[in-house]
Design a protein around this motif. Structure first.
Motif, short mmCIF file in Angstrom:
data_model
loop_
_atom_site.label_atom_id
_atom_site.label_comp_id
_atom_site.label_asym_id
_atom_site.label_seq_id
_atom_site.Cartn_x
_atom_site.Cartn_y
_atom_site.Cartn_z
N ILE A 383 16.99 -16.42 -2.98
CA ILE A 383 17.34 -15.34 -2.07
C ILE A 383 18.84 -15.41 -1.80
N PRO A 384 19.61 -14.40 -2.17
CA PRO A 384 21.06 -14.47 -1.96
C PRO A 384 21.43 -14.17 -0.51
N ASP A 385 22.65 -14.52 -0.16
CA ASP A 385 23.15 -14.16 1.16
C ASP A 385 23.28 -12.64 1.22
N HIS A 386 22.87 -12.06 2.35
CA HIS A 386 22.97 -10.61 2.52
C HIS A 386 22.92 -10.30 4.00
N ILE A 387 23.19 -9.06 4.37
CA ILE A 387 23.20 -8.63 5.77
C ILE A 387 22.30 -7.43 5.97
N ASN A 388 21.28 -7.30 5.14
CA ASN A 388 20.44 -6.10 5.13
C ASN A 388 19.15 -6.21 5.92
N GLY A 389 18.91 -7.35 6.58
CA GLY A 389 17.70 -7.47 7.39
C GLY A 389 16.52 -7.98 6.60
N GLY A 390 15.34 -7.36 6.82
CA GLY A 390 14.10 -7.78 6.18
C GLY A 390 14.18 -7.78 4.66
N LEU A 391 13.31 -8.56 4.03
CA LEU A 391 13.40 -8.77 2.59
C LEU A 391 13.20 -7.47 1.81
N LEU A 392 12.17 -6.70 2.12
CA LEU A 392 11.92 -5.45 1.41
C LEU A 392 13.06 -4.47 1.64
N ARG A 393 13.54 -4.41 2.88
CA ARG A 393 14.66 -3.52 3.19
C ARG A 393 15.90 -3.94 2.40
N HIS A 394 16.12 -5.25 2.30
CA HIS A 394 17.26 -5.75 1.54
C HIS A 394 17.17 -5.34 0.07
N PHE A 395 16.00 -5.54 -0.55
CA PHE A 395 15.85 -5.19 -1.95
C PHE A 395 16.09 -3.69 -2.17
N TRP A 396 15.61 -2.87 -1.24
CA TRP A 396 15.79 -1.42 -1.38
C TRP A 396 17.26 -1.04 -1.24
N ILE A 397 17.93 -1.52 -0.19
CA ILE A 397 19.34 -1.17 0.03
C ILE A 397 20.22 -1.71 -1.09
N ASN A 398 19.94 -2.94 -1.52
CA ASN A 398 20.74 -3.55 -2.57
C ASN A 398 20.56 -2.80 -3.89
N ARG A 399 19.30 -2.51 -4.21
CA ARG A 399 19.01 -1.86 -5.50
C ARG A 399 19.57 -0.44 -5.55
N VAL A 400 19.40 0.31 -4.46
CA VAL A 400 19.77 1.73 -4.47
C VAL A 400 21.25 1.93 -4.11
N PHE A 401 21.71 1.24 -3.07
CA PHE A 401 23.04 1.52 -2.54
C PHE A 401 24.09 0.46 -2.89
N ARG A 402 23.65 -0.71 -3.38
CA ARG A 402 24.56 -1.79 -3.75
C ARG A 402 25.51 -2.13 -2.60
N ARG A 403 24.93 -2.40 -1.44
CA ARG A 403 25.73 -2.79 -0.29
C ARG A 403 24.98 -3.86 0.50
N GLY A 404 25.68 -4.47 1.45
CA GLY A 404 25.07 -5.51 2.25
C GLY A 404 24.98 -6.84 1.53
N ILE A 405 25.64 -6.95 0.38
CA ILE A 405 25.66 -8.17 -0.42
C ILE A 405 27.11 -8.57 -0.64
N SER A 406 27.31 -9.80 -1.09
CA SER A 406 28.66 -10.25 -1.39
C SER A 406 29.25 -9.50 -2.58
N LEU A 407 30.53 -9.22 -2.51
CA LEU A 407 31.21 -8.64 -3.66
C LEU A 407 31.05 -9.59 -4.84
N PRO A 408 30.47 -9.14 -5.95
CA PRO A 408 30.35 -10.03 -7.12
C PRO A 408 31.73 -10.58 -7.49
N GLN A 409 31.76 -11.82 -7.87
CA GLN A 409 33.04 -12.46 -8.18
C GLN A 409 33.20 -12.63 -9.68
N HIS A 410 34.16 -11.91 -10.24
CA HIS A 410 34.50 -12.02 -11.66
C HIS A 410 35.97 -12.41 -11.77
N ARG A 411 36.37 -12.70 -12.97
CA ARG A 411 37.76 -13.10 -13.21
C ARG A 411 38.61 -11.87 -13.48
N VAL A 412 39.71 -11.77 -12.77
CA VAL A 412 40.64 -10.66 -12.90
C VAL A 412 42.05 -11.26 -12.95
#
Length: 537
Positions: A383-412
């Protein structure tokens, strides 16, 4: 000398408390950190650190130190009674630029965290100092401290309790600590040196004696064995019994033990993490079973989530009401991590043969379904760190809106520069990010000035295929961020803790930026703080 007033006082200088002091030190907050012990405990309690923990410690300025002193875990094996592998998970992959799973030596980590505080003249750190009493007087917290025979009085704006699972602060506040205590104890053995290869962890899913073993830096190793019903844990700590338990790994002759102990595992969460001006962090707020290696991680997440909010409030950047979100963001996620660890325990723990047989049948079924094989690891997703509340709500917000999660970290990289993880280019500030476009161009003049007055920054990420010589922006040579920005159609707002607070189309950023600044109680907005703001679009 302890001064008469601080902005923040932290009780307990374990990994969570010392990390919190480093975060506040970096943000210029006048901080007092105390610990009742004279020195770092020599007992290596926590041992596992995931990619998130490494990233958080990096944000606290300790990345180079940490990378030098961890032991990467490339695989997690699940073995039968004969130590034959029946399942494995590949943990060698990088997530957000860091190894998915590593181990560390807690006494060394705590030493490094404490030494790092020397860089911050705004942080006072005292050992052998005990909190006797505290009183929350609405506008400040008054403290009575003792050093030896001397009693001091001081006050702070906010009090942070990082004082462990038996937290005297939590008990004084009368906050309930609910959950589960496992009926069976475990014995924990730590070896200062061991000849066992150090690139994997092993779970023995043997109903006769479930166990776990994993390496630590410097050739160290840990074992944890279940104390079966009817057994006495102290009896298992006798030399001949330990030698018998360690026989598959060379016995006592091959392993130099430095610690042996009986442990009881718990799964508990405080009913609230904030009461007035007092906050609970780490084990004072929650205790996680060790099966997923997430105990210390939860405390690090607490620290990063809370520190930027406290700093922003003290700097009069946002309304104090934003501190209420510490509860709403951290409690659900902490419960989810505990649940994940408990499910891991369900795989390891069964001692009734019929339950173990059912588990083994499920493992075999997954092999037949090609979910895993001798050469293919079982997919491992915590389970990753997130600020979306309940687990089902988190999966829905993350999957659809891509928010409430850490900015993915890539090399730039900067134009003409070398590749580095994106966190190295982001301070502890709010950012508007655009993909191949300046995100400020999508704002009205009013919102642009408002964002500037708020102290917000902006940054352009440029696709590697489209990048040209320039003196601004960051180049994403692999176009790793393109999908997150919907090919440049979306703009992101990133919090100081790297959480994606807004992910919306460029045409809607004016509205959502205004809503979010009102949510923060930012200067120039209505001072009320919304209880919930979903930024999609």
């Amino acid at each position: 000398m302890i001064e008469a007033e601080y902005q923040v006082a932290i009780i307990g200088a374990g990994p969570c408390g010392a990390t919190t002091a480093n975060f506040l030190g970096r943000q210029g907050i006048k901080t007092l950190l105390i610990d009742k012990e004279a020195a770092v405990s020599p007992i290596p309690r926590a041992i596992g650190i995931c990619d998130e923990g490494t990233r958080i410690l990096g944000a606290a300025g300790l990345l180079n130190k940490i990378k030098e002193q961890v032991c990467p875990i490339d695989r997690m094996y699940f073995n039968n009674a004969d130590q034959e592998r029946v399942l494995f998970a590949d943990t060698s992959v990088e997530i957000n630029g860091h190894q998915m799973l590593s181990t560390f030596y807690q006494p060394q980590l705590e030493t490094d965290l404490r030494e790092a505080l020397g860089a911050y003249p705004n942080v006072d750190f005292f050992t052998e100092t005990e909190l006797l009493e505290f009183e929350d007087r609405s506008d400040s917290v008054h403290l009575e401290l003792r050093q030896g025979d001397i009693v001091f009085k001081t006050r702070c704006r906010f009090l942070l309790a990082c004082d462990g699972a038996r937290s005297p602060v939590r008990k004084a506040l009368g906050i309930r600590f609910t959950g589960k205590t496992y009926r069976q104890d475990w014995i924990v053995l730590d070896a200062a040196s061991s000849p066992v290869p150090a690139d994997h962890a092993a779970f023995t899913i043997n109903p006769a004696r479930p166990s776990i073993t994993l390496p630590a830096p410097g050739g160290k190793r840990r074992w944890e064995f279940v104390v079966k019903e009817g057994e006495n844990g102290e009896d298992l700590l006798q030399r001949e019994r330990i030698d018998e338990l360690l026989r598959p790994w060379g016995g006592l002759e091959k392993n130099q033990l430095e610690r042996k102990a009986v442990y009881t595992f718990h799964a508990r969460v405080a009913e609230k993490f904030r009461q007035g001006n007092v906050f609970l962090l780490g084990d004072a707020a929650h205790i996680t079973p060790p099966f997923a290696g997430q105990g210390m991680m939860a405390g690090l997440r607490d620290s990063q989530n809370l520190c930027w909010k406290i700093a922003a409030v003290l700097n009069q950047q946002v309304s104090e009401a934003i501190l209420d979100t510490y509860d709403t963001e951290r409690i659900p996620q902490a419960r989810q991590v505990i649940g994940f660890a408990q499910r891991m325990g369900d795989i390891i723990l069964p001692q009734r043969r019929w339950l173990a047989a059912l588990r083994d049948w499920l493992i075999k079924s997954l092999e037949l379904l090609n979910v895993h094989s001798e050469d293919k690891g079982f997919p491992m997703h915590k389970i990753p760190d997130h600020i979306n509340g309940g687990l089902l709500r988190h999966f829905w917000i993350n999957r659809v809106f891509r928010r409430g999660i850490s900015l993915p970290q890539h090399r730039v990289c900067k134009p003409g520069g070398e590749l580095a993880l994106i966190d190295e280019f982001l301070d502890s500030k709010f950012y508007l990010l655009g993909w191949n476009v300046d995100p400020l161009q999508s704002l009205s003049q009013f919102n642009r000035e408002r964002w500037r007055d708020f102290g917000g920054e902006s940054l352009i990420l440029k696709a590697g295929s489209a990048a040209v010589a320039a003196d601004s922006g960051l180049i994403d040579r692999q176009d790793s961020y393109g999908d997150l920005f919907r090919g440049g159609k979306h703009v992101l707002l990133i919090r100081p803790d790297k959480m994606i607070a807004v992910n919306c189309s460029k045409s809607k950023i004016n509205k959502y930026l205004s809503d979010y600044m009102q949510h923060l109680g930012a200067t120039g907005s209505d001072q009320g703080v919304a209880t919930e703001v979903i930024h999609a679009g």
